[in-house]
Design a protein around this motif. Structure first.
Motif, PDB file in Angstrom:
ATOM      1  N   VAL A 222      44.791 -25.609 -17.264  1.00  0.00           N
ATOM      2  CA  VAL A 222      45.854 -24.624 -17.395  1.00  0.00           C
ATOM      3  C   VAL A 222      45.554 -23.679 -18.543  1.00  0.00           C
ATOM      4  O   VAL A 222      45.111 -24.088 -19.618  1.00  0.00           O
ATOM      5  CB  VAL A 222      47.202 -25.328 -17.626  1.00  0.00           C
ATOM      6  N   HIS A 223      45.835 -22.409 -18.288  1.00  0.00           N
ATOM      7  CA  HIS A 223      45.587 -21.391 -19.302  1.00  0.00           C
ATOM      8  C   HIS A 223      46.741 -20.407 -19.271  1.00  0.00           C
ATOM      9  O   HIS A 223      47.112 -19.900 -18.211  1.00  0.00           O
ATOM     10  CB  HIS A 223      44.271 -20.679 -19.002  1.00  0.00           C
ATOM     11  N   LEU A 224      47.338 -20.133 -20.436  1.00  0.00           N
ATOM     12  CA  LEU A 224      48.408 -19.154 -20.564  1.00  0.00           C
ATOM     13  C   LEU A 224      47.974 -18.095 -21.561  1.00  0.00           C
ATOM     14  O   LEU A 224      47.530 -18.434 -22.663  1.00  0.00           O
ATOM     15  CB  LEU A 224      49.701 -19.810 -21.066  1.00  0.00           C
ATOM     16  N   VAL A 225      48.127 -16.843 -21.187  1.00  0.00           N
ATOM     17  CA  VAL A 225      47.743 -15.756 -22.073  1.00  0.00           C
ATOM     18  C   VAL A 225      48.909 -14.796 -22.220  1.00  0.00           C
ATOM     19  O   VAL A 225      49.355 -14.190 -21.240  1.00  0.00           O
ATOM     20  CB  VAL A 225      46.507 -15.007 -21.540  1.00  0.00           C
ATOM     21  N   GLU A 226      49.399 -14.645 -23.448  1.00  0.00           N
ATOM     22  CA  GLU A 226      50.463 -13.687 -23.726  1.00  0.00           C
ATOM     23  C   GLU A 226      49.835 -12.359 -24.157  1.00  0.00           C
ATOM     24  O   GLU A 226      48.760 -12.327 -24.766  1.00  0.00           O
ATOM     25  CB  GLU A 226      51.391 -14.161 -24.854  1.00  0.00           C
ATOM     26  N   SER A 227      50.535 -11.288 -23.864  1.00  0.00           N
ATOM     27  CA  SER A 227      50.125  -9.976 -24.339  1.00  0.00           C
ATOM     28  C   SER A 227      51.356  -9.090 -24.435  1.00  0.00           C
ATOM     29  O   SER A 227      52.419  -9.428 -23.910  1.00  0.00           O
ATOM     30  CB  SER A 227      49.090  -9.353 -23.399  1.00  0.00           C
ATOM     31  N   GLY A 228      51.190  -7.949 -25.110  1.00  0.00           N
ATOM     32  CA  GLY A 228      52.259  -6.965 -25.170  1.00  0.00           C
ATOM     33  C   GLY A 228      52.999  -6.891 -26.489  1.00  0.00           C
ATOM     34  O   GLY A 228      53.883  -6.048 -26.656  1.00  0.00           O
ATOM     35  N   GLY A 229      52.659  -7.764 -27.425  1.00  0.00           N
ATOM     36  CA  GLY A 229      53.316  -7.686 -28.719  1.00  0.00           C
ATOM     37  C   GLY A 229      52.889  -6.464 -29.510  1.00  0.00           C
ATOM     38  O   GLY A 229      51.970  -5.739 -29.114  1.00  0.00           O
TER      39      GLY A 229
ATOM     40  N   PRO B  13      63.433  -0.534 -34.917  1.00  0.00           N
ATOM     41  CA  PRO B  13      64.721  -1.068 -34.436  1.00  0.00           C
ATOM     42  C   PRO B  13      65.310  -0.182 -33.344  1.00  0.00           C
ATOM     43  O   PRO B  13      65.258   1.055 -33.440  1.00  0.00           O
ATOM     44  CB  PRO B  13      65.588  -1.048 -35.693  1.00  0.00           C
ATOM     45  N   GLY B  14      65.827  -0.835 -32.318  1.00  0.00           N
ATOM     46  CA  GLY B  14      66.346  -0.113 -31.167  1.00  0.00           C
ATOM     47  C   GLY B  14      65.322   0.145 -30.083  1.00  0.00           C
ATOM     48  O   GLY B  14      65.673   0.576 -28.983  1.00  0.00           O
ATOM     49  N   GLY B  15      64.070  -0.133 -30.382  1.00  0.00           N
ATOM     50  CA  GLY B  15      63.004   0.104 -29.422  1.00  0.00           C
ATOM     51  C   GLY B  15      62.840  -1.025 -28.422  1.00  0.00           C
ATOM     52  O   GLY B  15      63.618  -1.986 -28.401  1.00  0.00           O
ATOM     53  N   SER B  16      61.801  -0.887 -27.594  1.00  0.00           N
ATOM     54  CA  SER B  16      61.552  -1.852 -26.517  1.00  0.00           C
ATOM     55  C   SER B  16      60.091  -2.282 -26.495  1.00  0.00           C
ATOM     56  O   SER B  16      59.206  -1.529 -26.912  1.00  0.00           O
ATOM     57  CB  SER B  16      61.897  -1.220 -25.163  1.00  0.00           C
ATOM     58  N   LEU B  17      59.879  -3.462 -25.990  1.00  0.00           N
ATOM     59  CA  LEU B  17      58.539  -3.986 -25.739  1.00  0.00           C
ATOM     60  C   LEU B  17      58.611  -4.858 -24.491  1.00  0.00           C
ATOM     61  O   LEU B  17      59.655  -5.443 -24.194  1.00  0.00           O
ATOM     62  CB  LEU B  17      58.035  -4.852 -26.894  1.00  0.00           C
ATOM     63  N   ARG B  18      57.489  -4.954 -23.779  1.00  0.00           N
ATOM     64  CA  ARG B  18      57.406  -5.877 -22.662  1.00  0.00           C
ATOM     65  C   ARG B  18      56.264  -6.844 -22.913  1.00  0.00           C
ATOM     66  O   ARG B  18      55.112  -6.427 -23.049  1.00  0.00           O
ATOM     67  CB  ARG B  18      57.199  -5.162 -21.333  1.00  0.00           C
ATOM     68  N   LEU B  19      56.600  -8.119 -22.964  1.00  0.00           N
ATOM     69  CA  LEU B  19      55.596  -9.152 -23.102  1.00  0.00           C
ATOM     70  C   LEU B  19      55.207  -9.669 -21.730  1.00  0.00           C
ATOM     71  O   LEU B  19      56.032  -9.714 -20.819  1.00  0.00           O
ATOM     72  CB  LEU B  19      56.130 -10.310 -23.948  1.00  0.00           C
ATOM     73  N   SER B  20      53.952 -10.071 -21.611  1.00  0.00           N
ATOM     74  CA  SER B  20      53.450 -10.656 -20.371  1.00  0.00           C
ATOM     75  C   SER B  20      52.892 -12.033 -20.656  1.00  0.00           C
ATOM     76  O   SER B  20      52.321 -12.280 -21.726  1.00  0.00           O
ATOM     77  CB  SER B  20      52.342  -9.791 -19.766  1.00  0.00           C
ATOM     78  N   CYS B  21      53.038 -12.919 -19.697  1.00  0.00           N
ATOM     79  CA  CYS B  21      52.459 -14.258 -19.764  1.00  0.00           C
ATOM     80  C   CYS B  21      51.737 -14.506 -18.449  1.00  0.00           C
ATOM     81  O   CYS B  21      52.380 -14.692 -17.410  1.00  0.00           O
ATOM     82  CB  CYS B  21      53.537 -15.303 -19.990  1.00  0.00           C
TER      83      CYS B  21
ATOM     84  N   TYR C 131      55.844 -17.034 -27.940  1.00  0.00           N
ATOM     85  CA  TYR C 131      54.982 -17.909 -27.158  1.00  0.00           C
ATOM     86  C   TYR C 131      55.556 -18.079 -25.756  1.00  0.00           C
ATOM     87  O   TYR C 131      56.785 -18.177 -25.593  1.00  0.00           O
ATOM     88  CB  TYR C 131      54.905 -19.297 -27.784  1.00  0.00           C
ATOM     89  N   CYS C 132      54.680 -18.153 -24.772  1.00  0.00           N
ATOM     90  CA  CYS C 132      55.139 -18.594 -23.472  1.00  0.00           C
ATOM     91  C   CYS C 132      54.647 -20.026 -23.249  1.00  0.00           C
ATOM     92  O   CYS C 132      53.633 -20.443 -23.815  1.00  0.00           O
ATOM     93  CB  CYS C 132      54.701 -17.670 -22.340  1.00  0.00           C
TER      94      CYS C 132
ATOM     95  N   TRP D 155      51.053 -24.406 -23.614  1.00  0.00           N
ATOM     96  CA  TRP D 155      51.512 -23.278 -24.426  1.00  0.00           C
ATOM     97  C   TRP D 155      50.417 -22.241 -24.560  1.00  0.00           C
ATOM     98  O   TRP D 155      49.219 -22.574 -24.604  1.00  0.00           O
ATOM     99  CB  TRP D 155      51.917 -23.767 -25.820  1.00  0.00           C
ATOM    100  N   GLY D 156      50.844 -21.004 -24.674  1.00  0.00           N
ATOM    101  CA  GLY D 156      49.916 -19.927 -24.978  1.00  0.00           C
ATOM    102  C   GLY D 156      49.676 -19.837 -26.477  1.00  0.00           C
ATOM    103  O   GLY D 156      50.231 -20.599 -27.264  1.00  0.00           O
ATOM    104  N   GLN D 157      48.854 -18.862 -26.850  1.00  0.00           N
ATOM    105  CA  GLN D 157      48.444 -18.738 -28.242  1.00  0.00           C
ATOM    106  C   GLN D 157      49.435 -17.924 -29.073  1.00  0.00           C
ATOM    107  O   GLN D 157      49.377 -17.924 -30.300  1.00  0.00           O
ATOM    108  CB  GLN D 157      47.056 -18.085 -28.330  1.00  0.00           C
ATOM    109  N   GLY D 158      50.336 -17.219 -28.419  1.00  0.00           N
ATOM    110  CA  GLY D 158      51.347 -16.435 -29.116  1.00  0.00           C
ATOM    111  C   GLY D 158      50.965 -14.982 -29.294  1.00  0.00           C
ATOM    112  O   GLY D 158      49.775 -14.629 -29.344  1.00  0.00           O
ATOM    113  N   THR D 159      51.979 -14.142 -29.388  1.00  0.00           N
ATOM    114  CA  THR D 159      51.777 -12.718 -29.656  1.00  0.00           C
ATOM    115  C   THR D 159      52.829 -12.273 -30.664  1.00  0.00           C
ATOM    116  O   THR D 159      54.005 -12.628 -30.557  1.00  0.00           O
ATOM    117  CB  THR D 159      51.835 -11.890 -28.351  1.00  0.00           C
ATOM    118  N   GLN D 160      52.401 -11.504 -31.646  1.00  0.00           N
ATOM    119  CA  GLN D 160      53.289 -11.100 -32.738  1.00  0.00           C
ATOM    120  C   GLN D 160      54.149  -9.914 -32.312  1.00  0.00           C
ATOM    121  O   GLN D 160      53.643  -8.917 -31.788  1.00  0.00           O
ATOM    122  CB  GLN D 160      52.479 -10.714 -33.969  1.00  0.00           C
ATOM    123  N   VAL D 161      55.442 -10.033 -32.561  1.00  0.00           N
ATOM    124  CA  VAL D 161      56.377  -8.928 -32.388  1.00  0.00           C
ATOM    125  C   VAL D 161      57.008  -8.639 -33.742  1.00  0.00           C
ATOM    126  O   VAL D 161      57.576  -9.528 -34.368  1.00  0.00           O
ATOM    127  CB  VAL D 161      57.467  -9.265 -31.352  1.00  0.00           C
TER     128      VAL D 161
END
Length: 127
Positions: A2-9, A14-22, A95-96, A117-123
């Motif tokens: 199993v492999h999980l990869v997060e991205s999008g951080g 403030p007030g903005g948006s982000l989309r994370l992917s797993c 993390y996802c 668990w994935g490796q995590g992405t910083q927001v």
């Protein structure tokens, strides 16, 4: 395997948006669950949202309801976390996590329910 990869951080105001992917790979089940968790410095890991992919059930932490939306692309085995109206207190490593056993429903408050668990992405939310 199993492999999980997060991205999008990243850094957002403030007030903005982000989309994370797993993106998940290495397993064949179509009735699994993905959870999103976050951990800020000096704080415990906190559940944010989850989805059982087979039936689309979702759950959210009270702190993000109405601001975050979880969704999926079954063909890509990818789960997304759309984050809007971001606040400085949303700053954390996200993390996802995967619950690979067949399931309907998910657990947003129980990180031990997840087995990979994935490796995590910083927001970072800052002006």
């Amino acid at each position: 395997q199993v492999h999980l990869v997060e991205s999008g951080g990243g850094l957002v105001q403030p007030g903005g948006s982000l989309r994370l992917s797993c993106a998940a790979s290495g397993f064949t089940s179509n009735y699994y669950a993905i959870g999103w968790f976050r951990q800020a410095p000096g704080k415990e890991r906190e559940g944010v949202s989850c989805m059982s992919v087979g039936d689309g059930r979702t759950d959210y932490a009270e702190s993000v309801k109405g601001r975050f939306t979880i969704s999926r692309d079954n063909a890509k085995k990818t789960v997304y976390l759309q984050m809007s109206s971001l606040k400085p207190e949303d700053t954390a490593v996200y993390y996802c996590a995967l619950h690979s056993a067949t399931t309907l429903g998910c657990q947003v408050t129980r990180p031990t329910w997840y087995d990979s668990w994935g490796q995590g992405t910083q927001v970072t939310v800052s002006s």
